[in-house]
Structure formats: C-alpha cells, structure tokens
Design a protein around this motif. Structure first.
Motif: not given
Ligand code: COA
Length: 217
Positions: A90, A203, A205
C-alpha cells in the motif's frame, strides 16, 4: 467516509476474531478429503469431461514450476523486485528507498525465481544497531506474485533472510504489517514472531500496523 472506514475496520476485526473458526473448518475439510477424492474418482470413471481434464492438467503444471531462491547480485534485478513489490504494497516507495536497503544490505535481499527472468517473490531487509545494544534485523518488504502464493515461497524467503541475519549476529528481527493483513500475520506467527505493538494509523491509507518481533537469543 469515517463511518465507512469504521465499518471496514469492524469487519476486519471480526474477520481476525474468526481465525480459530476458520482453522476448524480447514481441519474438517482435510478430514473429509478421502471421501471427496473417492467421489471424484467415481465421477471421473463414469463420465470424464475434457473441461475437468484441462483443469487438472493446469493445476499440476502450476504446482510443478520449480522455484530457485537467489541472493541479490546486481542492479539488473532491481526492476524485477520493484515491479513485484509495487503491485502489492500500500505504501509507494521510491527507487531511493529500494536502493537504500538493497545497496546497503544486498546479503539480506532474496529473490524467488520461476525461470530466468520471472521473479515471483522478493524480500528486502536491513540490519543495524538498535538503541546501541541490540543488533536488530528489519524486514522492510516482502511480496509473492499472486499466482504463486500459498506454496511456501513467502515463508522460505523470510527463513532465508533470518538465516542471513543470524550469520550477521542479529539479536532480534522486527517488521510492521497492516493489522488487517491476515496472510502476512499468519505467515510470521507460524515462524515464531509475536505481536509486539499496535501502531495507530501507521500507514498512509489510515490502517493501523502490527509490529511483529522475533527474538533470536
Ligand atoms: C503475505 C504473502 C507474502 C504470503 O506469501 P505466500 O508465499 O503465499 O506464503 P506461504 O505460502 O509461505 O504461507 C505461509 C503461511 O501463511 C498463511 N497464509 C498464506 N496465505 C494466506 C491466506 N491467503 N489466508 C490465510 N493465511 C494465509 C498460511 O498459514 C501459510 O501456512 P500454511 O501453508 O501452513 O497454511 C503474500 O500473500 C503476499 O505477497 N501478500 C501481499 C504483500 C504483503 O502483504 N506482504 C507482507 C507485508 S509485511
């Protein structure tokens, strides 16, 4: 947006809590296997179709692809590694991130090759002194091509990296993975890693990370 994320997180948490049930189901399936095989051979004897024969042929060809595990040797392998890892992770990494790890610790980077130019797995790591006391190995990236998963390629790459770290006198190995990444969590826990910390929204995201740790001494 916030509600949607919360719902996804809730689903993920439920998914993780169900792990033991899933294991039970897997156990049951394996216990029933002889009956399934028996049924299959009856059906095949009665009415074998070309479609089934093709499917079986494809499965066995894929399963027999030999995998060679090699240590990183030169820059020509960099695009193979980047292509593989960029598909799955990701976080977007620049070429400098890859070079930082791979040029400094080439002995801790391994590739799984299915043929001369077909890189189907890679692991990228480093090893340095942590808090002036522990020699800490760090697994920065790990990916296996989706067509080659569940064939122990990921586990073998991690084992090779750990062996190389042991040769370099590592005391421990750590890594982070998304708290929702069940395959990775399972792989590492099978190898003896334990969940050390939860890193909130680690992260880009917004997903939390689990820090996993393996003590070597
Ligand atoms: C995580 C990943 C590397 C696993 O690679 P792999 O080659 O399929 O792993 P292995 O075949 O060695 O599997 C090891 C164990 O992990 C578990 N596992 C693997 N895939 C799984 C899945 N889809 N669901 C649940 N468990 C899974 C199994 O317990 C397996 O052990 P078993 O064979 O005894 O059942 C691969 O799924 C991947 O590349 N994912 C995308 C990138 C990623 O998430 N990297 C990790 C970031 S740290």
């Amino acid at each position: 947006m916030v509600q949607a994320m919360a719902a996804i997180n809730q689903q993920n948490q439920l998914g993780m809590e169900n792990t033991s049930d899933q294991n039970l189901q897997v156990d049951n399936i394996s216990e029933e296997k002889p009956d399934i095989e028996h049924e299959k051979s009856k059906d095949e004897a009665a009415d074998p179709t070309d479609e089934v024969a093709d499917l079986v042929a494809n499965v066995s060809i894929a399963d027999q692809t030999p995998i060679a595990y090699i240590q990183y040797s030169d820059e020509t392998q960099m695009p193979l590694i980047m292509r593989l890892i960029q598909k799955d992770l990701s976080e977007p990494y620049s070429i400098y991130t890859y070079r930082y790890f791979i040029h400094n610790w080439p002995n801790l980077c391994f590739l799984a090759m299915a043929g001369e130019d077909n890189c189907v797995g890679a692991i990228v790591c480093k090893l340095d002194l942590h808090k002036k006391v522990a020699r800490r190995g760090y697994i920065a990236m790990l990916a296996v091509d989706s067509n080659y998963r569940k064939r122990s390629i990921g586990s073998t790459l991690v084992k090779k990296a750990i062996e190389a770290m042991v040769e370099d006198d590592a005391d421990e190995v750590v890594l982070e993975t998304e708290i929702t990444n069940k395959p990775a969590l399972k792989l590492y826990e099978n190898l003896g890693f334990v969940r050390d910390k939860r890193l909130f929204r680690y992260y880009l995201n917004g997903v939390d990370a689990s820090r996993l740790k393996l003590w070597l001494r």
